[in-house]
Design a protein around this motif. Structure first.
Motif, PDB file in Angstrom:
ATOM      1  N   SER A 111     -28.969 -47.235  -4.890  1.00  0.00           N
ATOM      2  CA  SER A 111     -27.536 -46.930  -4.557  1.00  0.00           C
ATOM      3  C   SER A 111     -27.068 -48.028  -3.478  1.00  0.00           C
ATOM      4  O   SER A 111     -27.923 -48.084  -2.302  1.00  0.00           O
ATOM      5  CB  SER A 111     -27.293 -45.582  -4.072  1.00  0.00           C
ATOM      6  N   GLY A 112     -25.919 -48.554  -3.540  1.00  0.00           N
ATOM      7  CA  GLY A 112     -25.728 -49.501  -2.508  1.00  0.00           C
ATOM      8  C   GLY A 112     -24.439 -49.294  -2.014  1.00  0.00           C
ATOM      9  O   GLY A 112     -23.819 -50.096  -0.814  1.00  0.00           O
ATOM     10  N   GLY A 113     -23.648 -48.185  -1.893  1.00  0.00           N
ATOM     11  CA  GLY A 113     -22.377 -47.812  -1.571  1.00  0.00           C
ATOM     12  C   GLY A 113     -21.162 -48.629  -1.917  1.00  0.00           C
ATOM     13  O   GLY A 113     -21.363 -49.061  -3.310  1.00  0.00           O
ATOM     14  N   ALA A 114     -20.181 -48.641  -1.227  1.00  0.00           N
ATOM     15  CA  ALA A 114     -19.039 -49.066  -2.084  1.00  0.00           C
ATOM     16  C   ALA A 114     -18.622 -50.664  -1.865  1.00  0.00           C
ATOM     17  O   ALA A 114     -18.093 -51.269  -2.460  1.00  0.00           O
ATOM     18  CB  ALA A 114     -17.641 -48.563  -1.158  1.00  0.00           C
ATOM     19  N   CYS A 115     -19.506 -51.209  -0.904  1.00  0.00           N
ATOM     20  CA  CYS A 115     -19.630 -52.624  -0.957  1.00  0.00           C
ATOM     21  C   CYS A 115     -20.876 -53.542  -1.245  1.00  0.00           C
ATOM     22  O   CYS A 115     -20.949 -54.637  -1.507  1.00  0.00           O
ATOM     23  CB  CYS A 115     -19.457 -52.867   0.794  1.00  0.00           C
ATOM     24  N   GLN A 137     -10.417 -49.516   1.947  1.00  0.00           N
ATOM     25  CA  GLN A 137     -11.375 -49.122   0.605  1.00  0.00           C
ATOM     26  C   GLN A 137     -10.120 -48.789  -0.408  1.00  0.00           C
ATOM     27  O   GLN A 137     -10.410 -49.156  -1.345  1.00  0.00           O
ATOM     28  CB  GLN A 137     -12.305 -48.149   1.033  1.00  0.00           C
ATOM     29  N   ALA A 138      -9.088 -47.927   0.011  1.00  0.00           N
ATOM     30  CA  ALA A 138      -8.088 -47.473  -0.809  1.00  0.00           C
ATOM     31  C   ALA A 138      -7.476 -48.381  -1.662  1.00  0.00           C
ATOM     32  O   ALA A 138      -7.184 -48.512  -2.752  1.00  0.00           O
ATOM     33  CB  ALA A 138      -7.518 -46.099  -0.360  1.00  0.00           C
ATOM     34  N   GLU A 139      -7.000 -49.324  -0.690  1.00  0.00           N
ATOM     35  CA  GLU A 139      -6.295 -50.330  -1.176  1.00  0.00           C
ATOM     36  C   GLU A 139      -6.949 -51.349  -2.082  1.00  0.00           C
ATOM     37  O   GLU A 139      -6.360 -51.902  -3.087  1.00  0.00           O
ATOM     38  CB  GLU A 139      -5.738 -51.119   0.380  1.00  0.00           C
ATOM     39  N   ARG A 140      -8.248 -51.597  -1.813  1.00  0.00           N
ATOM     40  CA  ARG A 140      -8.974 -52.433  -2.934  1.00  0.00           C
ATOM     41  C   ARG A 140      -8.848 -51.553  -4.285  1.00  0.00           C
ATOM     42  O   ARG A 140      -8.824 -52.340  -5.305  1.00  0.00           O
ATOM     43  CB  ARG A 140     -10.367 -52.193  -2.518  1.00  0.00           C
ATOM     44  N   ASP A 147     -10.786 -54.037  -7.041  1.00  0.00           N
ATOM     45  CA  ASP A 147     -11.967 -53.517  -7.406  1.00  0.00           C
ATOM     46  C   ASP A 147     -12.003 -52.190  -7.498  1.00  0.00           C
ATOM     47  O   ASP A 147     -12.394 -51.127  -6.822  1.00  0.00           O
ATOM     48  CB  ASP A 147     -12.919 -53.848  -6.149  1.00  0.00           C
ATOM     49  N   LYS A 148     -11.404 -51.523  -8.536  1.00  0.00           N
ATOM     50  CA  LYS A 148     -11.117 -50.125  -8.955  1.00  0.00           C
ATOM     51  C   LYS A 148     -12.387 -49.504  -8.963  1.00  0.00           C
ATOM     52  O   LYS A 148     -13.372 -50.068  -9.471  1.00  0.00           O
ATOM     53  CB  LYS A 148     -10.299 -50.005 -10.414  1.00  0.00           C
ATOM     54  N   GLY A 149     -12.281 -48.184  -8.597  1.00  0.00           N
ATOM     55  CA  GLY A 149     -13.368 -47.297  -8.438  1.00  0.00           C
ATOM     56  C   GLY A 149     -13.205 -45.974  -7.865  1.00  0.00           C
ATOM     57  O   GLY A 149     -12.388 -45.965  -6.982  1.00  0.00           O
ATOM     58  N   ILE A 150     -13.694 -45.019  -8.325  1.00  0.00           N
ATOM     59  CA  ILE A 150     -13.338 -43.591  -8.010  1.00  0.00           C
ATOM     60  C   ILE A 150     -13.812 -43.370  -6.502  1.00  0.00           C
ATOM     61  O   ILE A 150     -13.522 -42.686  -5.812  1.00  0.00           O
ATOM     62  CB  ILE A 150     -13.924 -42.439  -8.888  1.00  0.00           C
ATOM     63  N   GLU A 151     -14.998 -43.959  -6.175  1.00  0.00           N
ATOM     64  CA  GLU A 151     -15.651 -43.991  -5.008  1.00  0.00           C
ATOM     65  C   GLU A 151     -14.729 -44.543  -3.670  1.00  0.00           C
ATOM     66  O   GLU A 151     -14.456 -44.059  -2.745  1.00  0.00           O
ATOM     67  CB  GLU A 151     -17.181 -44.593  -4.703  1.00  0.00           C
ATOM     68  N   ALA A 202     -11.382 -44.936  -4.149  1.00  0.00           N
ATOM     69  CA  ALA A 202     -10.443 -44.155  -3.919  1.00  0.00           C
ATOM     70  C   ALA A 202     -10.716 -42.699  -3.154  1.00  0.00           C
ATOM     71  O   ALA A 202      -9.693 -42.476  -2.511  1.00  0.00           O
ATOM     72  CB  ALA A 202      -9.709 -43.464  -5.360  1.00  0.00           C
ATOM     73  N   ALA A 203     -11.780 -42.118  -3.275  1.00  0.00           N
ATOM     74  CA  ALA A 203     -11.962 -40.977  -2.637  1.00  0.00           C
ATOM     75  C   ALA A 203     -12.394 -41.277  -1.203  1.00  0.00           C
ATOM     76  O   ALA A 203     -11.920 -40.298  -0.422  1.00  0.00           O
ATOM     77  CB  ALA A 203     -13.437 -40.504  -3.291  1.00  0.00           C
ATOM     78  N   ILE A 204     -12.854 -42.578  -0.914  1.00  0.00           N
ATOM     79  CA  ILE A 204     -12.861 -42.842   0.741  1.00  0.00           C
ATOM     80  C   ILE A 204     -11.783 -42.951   1.199  1.00  0.00           C
ATOM     81  O   ILE A 204     -11.444 -42.486   2.400  1.00  0.00           O
ATOM     82  CB  ILE A 204     -13.826 -44.242   0.848  1.00  0.00           C
ATOM     83  N   GLY A 205     -10.613 -43.426   0.476  1.00  0.00           N
ATOM     84  CA  GLY A 205      -9.173 -43.456   1.064  1.00  0.00           C
ATOM     85  C   GLY A 205      -8.687 -42.261   1.501  1.00  0.00           C
ATOM     86  O   GLY A 205      -8.026 -42.041   2.329  1.00  0.00           O
ATOM     87  N   ARG A 206      -9.362 -41.117   0.817  1.00  0.00           N
ATOM     88  CA  ARG A 206      -8.627 -39.569   1.300  1.00  0.00           C
ATOM     89  C   ARG A 206      -9.230 -39.081   2.477  1.00  0.00           C
ATOM     90  O   ARG A 206      -8.715 -38.282   2.946  1.00  0.00           O
ATOM     91  CB  ARG A 206      -8.922 -38.922  -0.031  1.00  0.00           C
ATOM     92  N   ARG A 207     -10.378 -39.980   3.292  1.00  0.00           N
ATOM     93  CA  ARG A 207     -10.861 -39.623   4.443  1.00  0.00           C
ATOM     94  C   ARG A 207      -9.836 -40.076   5.635  1.00  0.00           C
ATOM     95  O   ARG A 207     -10.270 -39.463   6.752  1.00  0.00           O
ATOM     96  CB  ARG A 207     -12.275 -40.212   4.529  1.00  0.00           C
ATOM     97  N   THR A 208      -9.038 -40.830   5.389  1.00  0.00           N
ATOM     98  CA  THR A 208      -8.234 -41.524   6.635  1.00  0.00           C
ATOM     99  C   THR A 208      -7.832 -40.490   7.306  1.00  0.00           C
ATOM    100  O   THR A 208      -7.709 -40.431   8.582  1.00  0.00           O
ATOM    101  CB  THR A 208      -7.368 -42.545   6.172  1.00  0.00           C
ATOM    102  N   ALA A 209      -7.157 -39.654   6.975  1.00  0.00           N
ATOM    103  CA  ALA A 209      -6.373 -38.392   7.724  1.00  0.00           C
ATOM    104  C   ALA A 209      -7.302 -37.626   8.658  1.00  0.00           C
ATOM    105  O   ALA A 209      -7.075 -37.331   9.604  1.00  0.00           O
ATOM    106  CB  ALA A 209      -5.704 -37.471   6.828  1.00  0.00           C
ATOM    107  N   GLU A 210      -8.666 -37.694   8.235  1.00  0.00           N
ATOM    108  CA  GLU A 210      -9.549 -36.606   8.739  1.00  0.00           C
ATOM    109  C   GLU A 210      -9.879 -37.521  10.039  1.00  0.00           C
ATOM    110  O   GLU A 210     -10.293 -37.093  11.166  1.00  0.00           O
ATOM    111  CB  GLU A 210     -10.795 -36.704   7.916  1.00  0.00           C
ATOM    112  N   MET A 211     -10.061 -38.861  10.009  1.00  0.00           N
ATOM    113  CA  MET A 211     -10.433 -39.613  11.187  1.00  0.00           C
ATOM    114  C   MET A 211      -9.454 -39.658  12.116  1.00  0.00           C
ATOM    115  O   MET A 211      -9.470 -39.822  13.328  1.00  0.00           O
ATOM    116  CB  MET A 211     -10.831 -41.303  10.711  1.00  0.00           C
TER     117      MET A 211
END
Length: 347
Positions: free
Chosen positions: A31-35, A308-311, A317-321, A323-332
């Motif tokens: 596992s290497g993450g999104a990048c 990340q969401a914009e990627r 660089d399409k990927g569900i990961e 897209a999911a990370i992009g949903r975290r913006t509002a939390e921060m």
């Protein structure tokens, strides 16, 4: 690239580089993450009486990386600095900057044991004793050793510049300016980030000195076993900055993995970490500066999540990961404003 394609390319290249027979006995994707992409490799070196085995990790980029991340060359060089400073981190072994070998630059490092997942580090019963007595001082001490690396001690001029060499008097201003620039590049508005940046401009702390900052020092980026810390990983966001940045990043709510009462990474308490850091560094941690950089950290992560969401949305660089990370913006955004309210009420 498929593993079956990657294997002969690595074998042939390392055989030429090391002038010795190299055979891959096992290779699998980690596992290497999104990048990042990481591969665990078991090598057979040499033949006959000179035969030996070596376990390594190959680290390379996955598609597009975040704009603020270092190149593989610079990440490797930072890992060398950390290793030489006495930080418990995998030994850097070999750097390859030629992207034609496997399609992108890569480097090899020692493979270490342990696990880095938040659930394991925070909740697994086999770490109960280590969490009570050793985890906080080990991590604080290694962070303090990383922070002994200063711009004036680095001879590689190119690396010094890539890490954004700066002056303590303007560092906070430059950090806020960089965030505003990144925010302006996003296709949508983020009023909460704008409000938070305005507050930060009016409440800037002084920086005592510029040190090498890990940039992503958090639960998930260090390997641990029940015997203790095995190594600190992932220097792709390293830069010259304020030591309080790394402390604040580790304390961010998002890296506690649900264990909110343990404000240091979900496993420790701030006073204990601050004290352990000072015991090694001989520099006291300022809680108010930590809070400022914690707000900054949440804004950086909010913008990074949106990037990340914009990627994904841009099709680069399409990927569900992503897209999911992009949903975290509002939390921060919410957490940054909560911390500002806390700071205002403390005055």
């Amino acid at each position: 690239m498929e593993i079956k394609e990657l294997k002969p390319l690595i074998e042939n290249h390392l055989t030429k580089v090391w002038n010795s027979s190299v055979k891959i006995e096992d290779i699998h994707h980690l596992s290497g993450g999104a990048c990042q992409d990481n591969y665990s490799i078991k090598l057979q070196l040499g033949e006959g009486s000179s035969f030996s085995e070596k376990n390594i990790v190959l680290r390379t980029d996955k598609g597009a990386s975040l704009l603020s991340s270092l190149s593989k060359r610079d990440e490797f060089k930072v890992a060398e600095l950390a290793y030489k400073a006495g930080v418990k981190t995998p030994e850097p072994i070999y750097l390859e900057e030629n992207r034609s070998i496997i399609g992108s630059p890569f480097y090899l490092m020692e493979k270490i044991s342990g696990r880095a997942t938040g659930r394991y580090i925070i909740k697994d019963a086999e770490l109960n004793e280590y969490r009570k007595s050793g985890m906080v001082p080990d991590l604080a001490g290694n962070l303090a050793r990383l922070h002994t690396v200063r711009p004036e001690s680095v001879l590689d001029e190119e690396l010094k510049q890539k890490l954004k060499i700066t002056n303590p008097k303007v560092y906070v201003d430059d950090s806020i300016s960089d965030l505003r620039k990144s925010l302006d590049e996003l296709p949508e508005a983020h009023p909460a980030i704008e409000i938070s940046l305005n507050w930060m401009e009016k409440n800037k702390p002084e920086v005592d000195s510029i040190v090498l900052v890990h940039g992503d020092f958090r639960t998930g980026n260090f390997m641990i076993t029940k015997e203790g810390l095995q190594g600190i990983l992932d220097y792709e966001f390293a830069h010259w900055g304020d030591r309080h940045e790394d402390v604040a990043w580790l304390c961010m709510r998002d890296w506690r993995f649900g264990k909110l009462n343990k404000e240091v990474g979900g496993f420790g308490d701030r006073p204990d970490f601050y004290r352990a850091y000072a015991n090694v560094s001989k520099v006291e941690i300022d809680p108010k500066k930590v809070r400022f950089w914690e707000i900054m950290g949440n804004l950086r992560w909010a913008i990074g999540s949106a990037q990340q969401a914009e990627r994904h949305l841009s099709g680069k660089d399409k990927g569900i990961e992503l897209a999911a990370i992009g949903r975290r913006t509002a939390e921060m955004e919410w957490e940054a404003m909560r911390l500002i309210e806390e700071a205002e009420n403390a005055v």
